[in-house]
Motif scaffolding. Structure first.
Motif, PDB file in Angstrom:
ATOM      1  N   ASP A   1       0.846  -1.197   0.000  1.00 35.47           N
ATOM      2  CA  ASP A   1       0.000   0.000   0.000  1.00 35.47           C
ATOM      3  C   ASP A   1       0.882   1.248   0.000  1.00 35.47           C
ATOM      4  OD1 ASP A   1      -1.914   1.910   0.277  1.00 35.47           O
ATOM      5  OD2 ASP A   1      -2.900   0.989   2.003  1.00 35.47           O
ATOM      6  N   PRO A   2       0.805   2.059  -1.068  1.00 39.22           N
ATOM      7  CA  PRO A   2       1.642   3.273  -1.093  1.00 39.22           C
ATOM      8  C   PRO A   2       1.207   4.316  -0.060  1.00 39.22           C
ATOM      9  CG  PRO A   2       0.139   3.245  -2.963  1.00 39.22           C
ATOM     10  CD  PRO A   2      -0.017   1.926  -2.271  1.00 39.22           C
ATOM     11  N   ASP A   3      -0.049   4.227   0.383  1.00 37.41           N
ATOM     12  CA  ASP A   3      -0.560   5.199   1.358  1.00 37.41           C
ATOM     13  C   ASP A   3      -0.765   4.527   2.713  1.00 37.41           C
ATOM     14  OD1 ASP A   3      -0.699   7.181  -0.650  1.00 37.41           O
ATOM     15  OD2 ASP A   3      -2.623   6.380  -1.328  1.00 37.41           O
ATOM     16  N   ILE A   4       0.246   3.787   3.156  1.00 33.87           N
ATOM     17  CA  ILE A   4       0.111   3.024   4.395  1.00 33.87           C
ATOM     18  C   ILE A   4      -0.156   3.926   5.585  1.00 33.87           C
ATOM     19  CG2 ILE A   4       2.612   3.051   4.836  1.00 33.87           C
ATOM     20  CD1 ILE A   4       0.179   0.141   5.512  1.00 33.87           C
ATOM     21  N   GLU A   5       0.375   5.179   5.517  1.00 36.05           N
ATOM     22  CA  GLU A   5       0.176   6.096   6.648  1.00 36.05           C
ATOM     23  C   GLU A   5      -1.294   6.462   6.833  1.00 36.05           C
ATOM     24  OE1 GLU A   5       4.257   6.482   5.012  1.00 36.05           O
ATOM     25  OE2 GLU A   5       2.233   6.605   4.166  1.00 36.05           O
ATOM     26  N   LYS A   6      -2.071   6.414   5.730  1.00 35.47           N
ATOM     27  CA  LYS A   6      -3.477   6.783   5.821  1.00 35.47           C
ATOM     28  C   LYS A   6      -4.346   5.661   6.394  1.00 35.47           C
ATOM     29  CE  LYS A   6      -3.196   9.920   1.846  1.00 35.47           C
ATOM     30  NZ  LYS A   6      -3.741  10.246   0.511  1.00 35.47           N
ATOM     31  N   ARG A   7      -3.762   4.522   6.604  1.00 35.64           N
ATOM     32  CA  ARG A   7      -4.517   3.397   7.115  1.00 35.64           C
ATOM     33  C   ARG A   7      -4.638   3.400   8.638  1.00 35.64           C
ATOM     34  NH1 ARG A   7      -4.665   3.102   2.233  1.00 35.64           N
ATOM     35  NH2 ARG A   7      -6.375   4.440   2.825  1.00 35.64           N
ATOM     36  N   GLU A   8      -4.150   4.434   9.277  1.00 34.41           N
ATOM     37  CA  GLU A   8      -4.226   4.504  10.736  1.00 34.41           C
ATOM     38  C   GLU A   8      -5.677   4.586  11.195  1.00 34.41           C
ATOM     39  OE1 GLU A   8      -2.599   7.229  14.487  1.00 34.41           O
ATOM     40  OE2 GLU A   8      -2.492   7.971  12.417  1.00 34.41           O
ATOM     41  N   MET A   9      -6.037   3.798  12.200  1.00 36.07           N
ATOM     42  CA  MET A   9      -7.389   3.791  12.757  1.00 36.07           C
ATOM     43  C   MET A   9      -7.455   4.784  13.914  1.00 36.07           C
ATOM     44  SD  MET A   9      -9.159   1.438  11.097  1.00 36.07           S
ATOM     45  CE  MET A   9     -10.424   0.803  12.181  1.00 36.07           C
ATOM     46  N   LYS A  10      -8.573   5.544  13.949  1.00 35.34           N
ATOM     47  CA  LYS A  10      -8.756   6.544  14.992  1.00 35.34           C
ATOM     48  C   LYS A  10     -10.119   6.374  15.649  1.00 35.34           C
ATOM     49  CE  LYS A  10      -5.691  10.023  12.974  1.00 35.34           C
ATOM     50  NZ  LYS A  10      -5.535  11.433  12.565  1.00 35.34           N
ATOM     51  N   LEU A  11     -10.193   6.794  16.900  1.00 38.85           N
ATOM     52  CA  LEU A  11     -11.428   6.718  17.675  1.00 38.85           C
ATOM     53  C   LEU A  11     -11.962   8.128  17.872  1.00 38.85           C
ATOM     54  CD1 LEU A  11     -13.405   5.020  19.442  1.00 38.85           C
ATOM     55  CD2 LEU A  11     -11.846   5.466  21.362  1.00 38.85           C
ATOM     56  N   ARG A  12     -13.230   8.311  17.497  1.00 39.03           N
ATOM     57  CA  ARG A  12     -13.837   9.648  17.609  1.00 39.03           C
ATOM     58  C   ARG A  12     -15.149   9.576  18.379  1.00 39.03           C
ATOM     59  NH1 ARG A  12     -12.359  12.940  13.080  1.00 39.03           N
ATOM     60  NH2 ARG A  12     -10.069  12.882  12.978  1.00 39.03           N
ATOM     61  N   GLN A  13     -15.404  10.672  19.141  1.00 36.17           N
ATOM     62  CA  GLN A  13     -16.699  10.843  19.806  1.00 36.17           C
ATOM     63  C   GLN A  13     -17.568  11.727  18.921  1.00 36.17           C
ATOM     64  OE1 GLN A  13     -17.146  13.648  23.090  1.00 36.17           O
ATOM     65  NE2 GLN A  13     -17.934  11.964  24.355  1.00 36.17           N
ATOM     66  N   VAL A  14     -18.780  11.244  18.621  1.00 34.59           N
ATOM     67  CA  VAL A  14     -19.660  11.967  17.690  1.00 34.59           C
ATOM     68  C   VAL A  14     -21.032  12.143  18.338  1.00 34.59           C
ATOM     69  CG1 VAL A  14     -20.761  11.944  15.429  1.00 34.59           C
ATOM     70  CG2 VAL A  14     -18.445  11.014  15.698  1.00 34.59           C
ATOM     71  N   ILE A  15     -21.598  13.366  18.187  1.00 32.08           N
ATOM     72  CA  ILE A  15     -22.958  13.651  18.666  1.00 32.08           C
ATOM     73  C   ILE A  15     -23.879  13.690  17.456  1.00 32.08           C
ATOM     74  CG2 ILE A  15     -24.435  15.293  19.881  1.00 32.08           C
ATOM     75  CD1 ILE A  15     -21.954  16.298  21.339  1.00 32.08           C
ATOM     76  N   ILE A  16     -24.934  12.889  17.480  1.00 35.54           N
ATOM     77  CA  ILE A  16     -25.865  12.806  16.355  1.00 35.54           C
ATOM     78  C   ILE A  16     -26.668  14.112  16.258  1.00 35.54           C
ATOM     79  CG2 ILE A  16     -27.821  11.553  15.370  1.00 35.54           C
ATOM     80  CD1 ILE A  16     -25.217   9.980  15.353  1.00 35.54           C
TER      81      ILE A  16
END
Length: 749
Positions: A669-684
């Motif tokens: 994958d040339p864009d391996i850095e973009k594969r990082e998983m992140k956790l976000r808090q979201v209000i509907i």
């Protein structure tokens, strides 16, 4: 607190000193066996400046146990099938070199004026080269992969077998003051009888027993069971007049043919190392410096006898077995030392009280010196050959290279030889089984049944029962190999072959009838003519009986399956090529293994989707997946990363398959850095695309490639979100995803 027994104190001293000395020897790159011997010398009463072992009797007992476990381990590494596949060349070399060295040892002992038994045992000690020391020397010198090293190891295996037989023979010699030739032949036949009997019966029973308990056995119970079988066979061996070490070796060789052999070897090795160390330490304890000083000249002369004797007679032995002069000299020079089996033979002589006490330390000293000389002897072989090549005429070198005692037979003679060997082997094995069955029935069953029934009724019941038991064996003696390929080919090739072939059947018929005649003669008072008629009639009924034929075939198939169980397991696990592979070579196709790369595009696809047969013309015969094997996979079988595909095809087809397998891989994958998983808090949000929708309707996972971890409701932990629950405005959810996907989610919220 109570006083510790002397045995515990002695073991503590032995193991600590042995540990320190062997570490030093490991640092010096010397064999550990010598380290144990030196440690024994340091803790012996002969060393006044160090602590000494107090109770040498108990240590001697432990040493005897060590010998038993050493030979048990040797049996686990031994394979009767491997010996059978070696051919005549190693057998000729082994018999020749052992005979020459035994004679040299006896002559050397007589020259020193030693007693008759000292000379005989000395000959046995000098004939036994050290497998451990030679193997280590080859490893250190980087010679293990050379052809002559394989020849030497084959001969060493056969030498170990001869050493076992020699120990039994030496015990027989020690038991009689002047054993005659007939007694010696009887001892050899006795060894052969019990060896074949134990091996055949063991291959029938032991694998079946282990197979039936396989689900219940773990490593602990397998260790206990295997050591229990070892000790049981050792006891049985002593009961019939052999040594416990012989019985331990036989049980090891039986277990070597089972699927559990590799596990048993690993489990038994620490036990063998412990007791083996105690044995070699006990060897060193017998070394007396005063005796070494007194017998310095015999020690030096014995070292020269071994070095020169193995260099000359060892090379000649390999030469007459069919090896070239250079290879023969490399083999002969490599075996110029004695080792562990010499100690075992010396221990046998001491335990029987037939050799002088000075002989043990003398042999140990000779072993130490020849061990240190071993690498130099191996290195000297090639220069010595070069010197001979320069000085001898070319015709002599050519003649020496062509010397061989290996038989060269024509094609028809090979058929006769193969057929006769197979018939003889079958007749001997089934005759031994029949004889052993008759002996057991007459020894145990007949006295028992005579206590229940009248004399003649008891004899009749015992006779019929015995015949019932041995009937499959007798039928196999007469009928086995009568429909083999060799028999049919010889029968159809030439008319004058038919009479000798019929004679082989007649001889085996007489042998089978003789067993029935013996049973009748032992249990009845019939006339000879009547007993002969009964014997012939009984054998005839056995031959025409279909049920006996099925029983005989079933027994043989079970035996062959047990005998090949370890090979079958190795094939299943991919450690060995399938047996049918050799038959494919005549048809210009073979079998090859292909490992699926971790990033292969084939992973996750079925064989039907890959279409390997249509694309490349290959057939997938099996798939190895860890410890699992999938034989003849169908089109629905899915390929996983790291699977090993076994494919059948021609060289060209298999090359195309290998090229495609290694080419069709997922690129990095040339864009391996973009594969990082992140956790976000979201209000509907009330106006967003997700309010009022369930998890499935919202498309958070399918459309946005994100995952809802939980719902925040003011609790300590996040709440699980029911897939059928509709999201409401103001809900606080936690989602996981890649940065770009989270941004797309926020844009629509």
């Amino acid at each position: 607190m109570s006083e510790l027994p002397y045995l515990v104190k002695d073991l503590a001293l032995i193991l600590i000193v042995a540990g320190i000395v062997t570490i030093v020897f490991k640092k010096l790159k010397q064999p550990l066996v010598l380290g144990y011997v030196v440690a024994g010398f340091l803790v012996s009463p002969h060393m006044p400046y160090t602590m000494s072992v107090i109770d040498r009797t108990d240590i001697g007992t432990w040493g005897d146990i060590g010998v038993m476990f050493l030979l048990f381990s040797l049996g686990l590494d031994f394979s009767f099938k491997k010996i059978m596949r070696m051919g005549a060349s190693p057998v000729i070399a082994t018999c020749s070199v052992v005979f020459c060295m035994v004679v040299l040892g006896i002559v050397a002992g007589h020259a020193f004026g030693w007693s008759r038994m000292d000379c005989i045992f000395l000959g046995g000690m000098l004939a036994m080269s050290s497998t451990t020391i030679i193997y280590k020397a080859f490893d250190d010198l980087g010679l293990r992969q050379q052809r002559f090293a394989g020849l030497v190891m084959s001969v060493l295996i056969l030498e170990d077998i001869l050493a076992i037989v020699m120990m039994v023979m030496l015990s027989a010699i020690a038991a009689g003051s002047n054993p005659a030739g007939g007694q010696m032949i009887g001892s050899v036949l006795k060894i052969a009888f019990f060896l074949i009997l134990w091996f055949v019966v063991g291959i029938f029973l032991i694998p079946w027993m282990l197979r039936s308990m396989r689900k219940l056995i773990n490593n602990e119970t397998l260790l206990i069971v295997s050591l229990g079988l070892c000790c049981a066979m050792a006891v049985l061996s002593t009961q019939v007049g052999f040594s416990s070490a012989f019985g331990a070796f036989v049980m090891g060789s039986i277990l070597a043919e089972t699927i559990e052999a590799d596990s048993i070897i690993k489990l038994v090795e620490p036990v063998k190392n412990l007791f083996g160390a105690v044995f070699f330490v006990s060897v060193g304890m017998l070394v007396d410096p005063h005796i070494l000083a007194e017998y310095a000249l015999p020690i030096v002369l014995l070292v020269l006898t071994i070095v020169i004797g193995q260099a000359v007679f060892g090379s000649l032995s390999f030469l007459i077995s069919g090896q070239s002069l250079k290879s023969a000299m490399q083999c002969g020079f490599s075996m110029a030392q004695i080792g562990e089996f010499s100690f075992i033979i010396a221990s046998l002589g001491l335990s029987l009280g037939v050799i002088s006490k000075f002989l043990y330390p003398v042999v140990v000293a000779v072993s130490v010196i020849t061990t240190f000389l071993t690498p130099y002897m191996i290195k000297a072989a090639t220069p010595c050959y070069g010197m001979l090549e320069r000085r001898l005429p070319g015709k002599w070198i050519t003649a020496l290279n062509n010397i061989t005692l290996s038989p060269q037979t024509s094609h028809p003679e090979r058929k006769w030889k193969s057929l006769i060997i197979q018939m003889t082997r079958t007749t001997v094995i089934y005759s031994i089984l029949s004889g052993a069955t008759i002996f057991l029935m007459f020894t145990f069953f007949l006295p028992f049944i005579r206590q229940i029934l009248p004399h003649w009724w008891a004899n009749a019941v015992c006779g019929l029962t015995t015949l019932l038991f041995i009937a499959p064996f007798l039928r196999a003696i007469v009928m086995k190999k009568n429909h083999s390929e060799e028999f049919k080919a010889l029968w159809s090739e030439k008319p004058y072959n038919k009479l000798p072939l019929l004679f082989t059947i007649l001889v085996r018929l007489v042998i089978a009838s003789a067993f029935v005649f013996y049973i009748c003669n032992y249990l009845t008072r019939f006339t000879n003519a009547l007993m002969i008629s009964i014997a012939l009639a009984a054998v005839a009924l056995m031959i025409i009986s279909r049920s006996l034929k099925r029983r005989s075939i079933k027994m043989e198939r079970m035996f062959m399956q047990n005998l090949r169980s370890r090979e079958i397991a190795a094939e299943v696990l991919g450690h060995k090529r399938p047996l049918y592979e050799g038959r494919l070579l005549d048809r210009d196709i073979h079998i090859a293994d292909f490992k699926v790369p971790e990033n292969s595009l084939w992973a996750g696809k079925t064989l039907y989707e890959l279409g390997l047969r249509n694309k490349y013309g290959v057939h997938v015969s099996g798939i190895l997946r860890g410890i699992q094997r999938i034989n003849i996979p169908n089109g629905r079988t899915i390929i996983f990363p790291c699977d090993v595909i076994q494919a059948i095809g021609s060289d060209e087809q298999l090359t195309q398959l290998n090229t495609a397998l290694n080419k069709e891989i997922r690129q990095k994958d040339p864009d391996i850095e973009k594969r990082e998983m992140k956790l976000r808090q979201v209000i509907i949000n009330e106006e967003g695309a997700f309010a009022g929708k369930t998890m499935k309707e919202s498309g958070i996972r399918d459309k946005y490639n994100c995952m809802v971890v939980g719902l925040e409701e003011g609790k300590k932990n996040l709440s699980f979100v029911d897939p059928s629950r509709k999201l409401e405005a103001g809900d606080i959810i936690w989602i996981v995803g890649e940065a770009e996907d989270l941004e797309r989610f926020n844009d629509n919220n």
